[in-house]
Each structure stands twice: as C-alpha cells, then as structure tokens.
Write a protein that holds these residues in place. Structure first.
Motif, PDB file in Angstrom:
ATOM      1  N   UNK A 159       0.835  -1.207   0.000  1.00 19.68           N
ATOM      2  CA  UNK A 159       0.000   0.000   0.000  1.00 19.68           C
ATOM      3  C   UNK A 159       0.863   1.247   0.000  1.00 19.68           C
ATOM      4  N   UNK A 160       1.901   1.253   0.829  1.00 17.95           N
ATOM      5  CA  UNK A 160       2.802   2.410   0.863  1.00 17.95           C
ATOM      6  C   UNK A 160       3.505   2.611  -0.468  1.00 17.95           C
ATOM      7  N   UNK A 161       3.923   1.494  -1.085  1.00 20.69           N
ATOM      8  CA  UNK A 161       4.580   1.595  -2.396  1.00 20.69           C
ATOM      9  C   UNK A 161       3.627   2.153  -3.448  1.00 20.69           C
ATOM     10  N   UNK A 162       2.361   1.666  -3.395  1.00 24.24           N
ATOM     11  CA  UNK A 162       1.371   2.150  -4.371  1.00 24.24           C
ATOM     12  C   UNK A 162       1.096   3.646  -4.181  1.00 24.24           C
ATOM     13  N   UNK A 163       1.038   4.079  -2.905  1.00 32.56           N
ATOM     14  CA  UNK A 163       0.806   5.505  -2.647  1.00 32.56           C
ATOM     15  C   UNK A 163       1.972   6.351  -3.153  1.00 32.56           C
ATOM     16  N   UNK A 164       3.190   5.855  -2.915  1.00 33.48           N
ATOM     17  CA  UNK A 164       4.360   6.592  -3.412  1.00 33.48           C
ATOM     18  C   UNK A 164       4.373   6.669  -4.927  1.00 33.48           C
ATOM     19  N   UNK A 165       4.035   5.532  -5.551  1.00 32.13           N
ATOM     20  CA  UNK A 165       4.004   5.499  -7.013  1.00 32.13           C
ATOM     21  C   UNK A 165       2.935   6.449  -7.554  1.00 32.13           C
ATOM     22  N   UNK A 166       1.771   6.428  -6.901  1.00 29.78           N
ATOM     23  CA  UNK A 166       0.683   7.324  -7.340  1.00 29.78           C
ATOM     24  C   UNK A 166       1.076   8.789  -7.164  1.00 29.78           C
ATOM     25  N   UNK A 167       1.751   9.061  -6.063  1.00 30.76           N
ATOM     26  CA  UNK A 167       2.195  10.430  -5.808  1.00 30.76           C
ATOM     27  C   UNK A 167       3.198  10.891  -6.856  1.00 30.76           C
ATOM     28  N   UNK A 168       4.163   9.998  -7.183  1.00 29.99           N
ATOM     29  CA  UNK A 168       5.151  10.333  -8.209  1.00 29.99           C
ATOM     30  C   UNK A 168       4.489  10.512  -9.568  1.00 29.99           C
ATOM     31  N   UNK A 169       3.495   9.641  -9.868  1.00 34.43           N
ATOM     32  CA  UNK A 169       2.803   9.755 -11.159  1.00 34.43           C
ATOM     33  C   UNK A 169       2.047  11.078 -11.255  1.00 34.43           C
TER      34      UNK A 169
END
Length: 365
Positions: A159-169
């Motif tokens: 979940x944390x990785x997905x949030x970071x990825x979404x934030x970067x995107x």
C-alpha cells in the motif's frame, strides 16, 4: 501275571497271592492309614502303627476260635473299607472342586490385572497423543499468527509503495502539463482487455486473493535447479516425482510412495499436492499424527481460498478429519468434515460420514 492283594483295616490284615493266603485278626486297633506293607524277596513285611500306645500280650484276637465271629469281622472290615473309600472319594472331589475354584479365581484375577494393565497403556498412549496434538495446535496457532503478521506487513508495504508510485505519477503529470505549451491533438485510444483466468465476474471476485493464488502457483511449479550428478532428470523434477509417487500409491506400495513424495518435497516444499498425497499414504499406514501434520501443511499452502483450489482443500480436510476420528478425537474430526461440506455441499458420502461422526459424539451410534 500274578497279582498280589493286600488288604488292611484298623483290626484286620489279609494277603492273597495265588495259592498263598494270609489273614490276621488283630487284638487291638491300629492306624491303618499310616501302616505300611513292604513286599520283596518272597516275603511281605508289615509296619503297623498302634492306634493307642501300649504293650500287646498277643497279636491276634480271641475270635480266631469262632468262625462266625471271623466272618462277621471280615464283612465289617470290607464294609468299613468301602465306606472309607467313598469318604475319601468325596473328600478328593471336594478338594478338587476347591482347587478348581481357587485356580479359576487366580485366572480371573490375572485376566483382570492384565485388562487393567492394557487399559493403563491405552490411557497413557491417548494422553501422549493428546499432548502431542495440543503441542501441534499451539505450534500451528503460532505459525498462523506469524503468517498473519507477515501478510499484514506485506500489505502495508504494498500500500505504501502504491501511494508513493501514485504520488510520483501525479507529480510527473503536473510537471508534464506545465512543460507543455501546445495543446495535444484529440484522438482515440484502443484498449484491449486480457481474459480473466477465473470464471467469477470481476465485481464478485476477490481480485487480490486470486492474483496471490496465481503467483503462488507459478512459484510452486518453478523447478528448482539441483546440481547432483547422482540424480537423473526425473529425480530432479517434483512433477515427475509426484506422478511416480501416485503410481506407487495406486499399486498399494505406500512406503515407496512416501519416500518419493518426501524427496519431491525436499526439492520444492511449496506444492500442496505433495503433502496431501503423502498424508493419504500415512492414513493408509495408520500414521495418524503424520497424516494430520501433512494435511495441515497442505491447507496452509492452499491459501488464499479460491474456487480453483476448493477440491484440494476439501480432500485435505476429509483426510485430516478421518485421522482425527481414528484417534477417537471426534469433535476435531467433525469440524474438518463440516468445513469440507461447505466446499462440496452436495456430496452425499460426506453428508453421511459427518452424520455418523455426529451420532458417535452424541452417543447414539
């Protein structure tokens, strides 16, 4: 063959040997049961014990001059001997009955002690099995808690990785938008969807569990590289070993099947069927604790629970439930059978077996 006849009573002696005959009417009474007659070298020697100690003036009685008295004494002696013989027979019969009764009591006591000893051994074995089962349950509970914490931790990381990825995107999109000065031309985008592996509609399925199960299946079927010159290609491939073990099982060679499944597990310990099949062999050989352990390991590997592994989970539950029932742990066995019925509710044989176990628990069977 010449027969020697010796007759002794308390006041009469008689010896009859072919043409020789001797009789003596004693003056006083003797203890004829203690008295003895020794025969040898053409003579008979009597060893008589007086009933009352004292000196006898004569050995023979005065009735030797009276034939009628002698005949009467002979009849009395014979009748007395017959009566004593009957009394001895009765006494011997009574003694025999007492001995038989005593022996019967001894045998019954020995059988009761043996029964108690066997029951004690059975109780000890049952207590030992219950202790092992309790220990195994505690270990399984610890492993389940550990696996649960691990899954929660992995989900948190994902979940944390997905949030970071979404934030970067999102940040990249903003940057690209600011860097773009001209409008992009309008167009159509063709989207192709890959077919779903599972038959369940996406809105009704558990997508995460299904993807997790596919990933575990792919990892489990990945053949490990084994560098051992002594092993051939069949002995390095868990799938080929599983087929070989199945052939041994179908032939009734359960020890050989266990060896093959165990070797395959050493190569790849993530294939549930290897543990489930080995559990079936242990069940045939009445190794119930080993059967329970292998079924539990197979059920752990059959997570997450998806329709694709429902049949395998049902099979492992039935085998573990059967092992519990063979150990007279009917409550645990019924729990596994009820869980199997939830997976295969229309199975008539499962329904019948579960009802029989329930009757045994209630004491109606």
């Amino acid at each position: 063959m010449k027969i020697l006849d010796i007759f002794i009573t308390d006041d009469y002696l008689k010896v009859n040997y072919t043409q020789f005959f001797f009789e003596c009417f004693l003056r006083n009474k003797i203890d004829h049961k203690k008295s003895l007659a020794h025969v040898g070298n053409g003579e008979v020697i009597f060893q008589l014990y007086k009933e009352t100690p004292g000196l006898w003036n004569k050995l023979e009685s005065e009735i030797i001059e009276d034939k009628n008295a002698m005949n009467l004494k002979r009849r009395e002696a014979i009748e007395k001997a017959q009566k004593e013989a009957e009394e001895d027979k009765k006494q011997n019969e009574e003694t025999r009955r007492k001995n038989e009764k005593y022996a019967l009591k001894k045998i019954m006591k020995h059988e009761e002690e043996e029964k108690e000893r066997i029951q004690k051994i059975k109780d000890q074995e049952r207590q030992k099995a219950m202790a092992e089962l309790q220990k195994w349950k505690e270990e399984q509970q610890k492993l389940a808690e550990k696996a649960k914490h691990k899954i929660i931790k992995e989900q948190k990381v994902i979940k944390e990785t997905a949030l970071k990825k979404e934030k970067l995107t999102t940040q990249k999109k903003k940057t690209d938008l600011l860097a773009t000065f001209t409008l992009r031309p309008v167009g159509n985008i063709d989207v192709n969807f890959t077919p779903r592996v599972f038959p369940t509609p996406f809105r009704e399925s558990q997508a995460h569990e299904e993807e997790e199960w596919l990933r575990k299946q792919a990892e489990a079927r990945r053949i490990s590289e084994v560098f051992d010159e002594d092993l051939n290609e069949e002995e390095k491939n868990p799938d080929l070993l599983q087929n070989k073990g199945n052939n041994f099982f179908n032939a009734g060679n359960y020890p050989a099947a266990i060896n093959v499944y165990s070797h395959a597990i050493k190569l790849n310990n993530n294939i549930p069927a290897l543990y489930s099949n080995r559990a079936a062999c242990h069940l045939k050989m009445r190794n119930f604790m080993k059967c329970i352990k292998d079924c539990s390991t197979a059920l752990d590997l059959l997570h997450p629970c998806v329709p694709q592994n429902a049949t395998s989970r049902c099979r492992a539950l039935v085998r573990r439930g059967t092992a519990f029932c063979e150990m007279e742990l009917y409550v645990e066995g019924l729990q596994d059978y009820d869980a199997a019925l939830k997976l295969d509710p229309n199975n008539k044989q499962l329904q019948k077996d579960a009802e029989n176990i329930r009757n045994m628990i209630q004491g109606t069977s």
